[in-house]
Design a protein around this motif. Structure first.
Motif: not given
Length: 213
Positions: A131, A150, A155, A157, A179, A181
């Motif tokens: 992402d 999680t 989030e 990615l 990830c 955050s």
């Protein structure tokens, strides 16, 4: 004022692991970067990076150097942090197969499993759809952990389908390997060991957003 003074300063924990590679990557993407070995080295840093290495050894050295408590305080105050491989383990809230005396910062609400992909001989490379990036990122996994849980606000990615799942049975599921955050970014792989600096740029943008606030 020297223009370089306005650039973000990233402190790279250099007790063990691939610290020099992180320093070089951050400098390539337009940040200042210094190696951090003592609590005093944290003075003035805008962010910190915890490199790949051996997480239990790094945990021990963080304690004996006095860095663990000093860094824990800075992280609690919102210091942006980027952890790769062992660094991801150290920033996690829970290590599912860690040693009883292993300490973690709990900076991001994830549960990780150490060496989840296998030992050194099982190291591999893979192209990850990520992402925020237009093209896949060619990732290097070395005795890598993966994320098994999680929490809210984390989030994912990038994910990958492992050869086996954690139980060794059934069809493997996709597991998170990148990830984010808040001001924390973690990866199972080693972006510092490639010539592709896009993951470091993602983190630098997070540092910039944190400084603006």
């Amino acid at each position: 004022m020297d223009r370089s003074d306005s650039l973000p300063l990233v402190g790279v924990v250099a007790l063990q692991g691939a610290a020099a590679e992180h320093v070089a990557a951050f400098r390539r993407v337009g940040a200042r970067a210094v190696e951090v070995r003592t609590p005093a080295d944290l003075d003035g840093v805008d962010a910190v990076a915890l490199p790949g290495g051996e997480s239990t050894t790094m945990s021990h050295l963080l304690g004996t150097s006095g860095l663990f408590d000093a860094l824990s305080e800075r992280l609690a105050d919102g210091l942006p942090a980027f952890g790769t491989c062992a660094g991801m383990i150290l920033l996690a809230a829970e290590v599912l197969d860690g040693r009883p005396d292993q300490r973690c910062f709990g900076a991001i609400d994830i549960s990780v499993r150490r060496n989840a992909f296998g030992r050194q001989v099982a190291s591999f490379e893979a192209d990850l759809a990520t992402d925020g990036l237009d093209e896949p990122f060619h990732a290097v996994f070395i005795r890598a952990p993966w994320v098994e849980r999680t929490g809210d606000g984390v989030e994912v990615l990038a994910e990958i389908r492992p050869v086996v799942n954690s139980s060794g049975t059934g069809k493997p599921a996709l597991v998170p390997v990148l990830c984010r955050s808040g001001p924390i970014l973690v990866s199972s792989f080693h972006p510092e060991l490639t010539v592709d600096d896009r993951i470091h740029r993602i983190f630098l943008a997070m540092v910039g957003a944190s400084r603006d606030h």
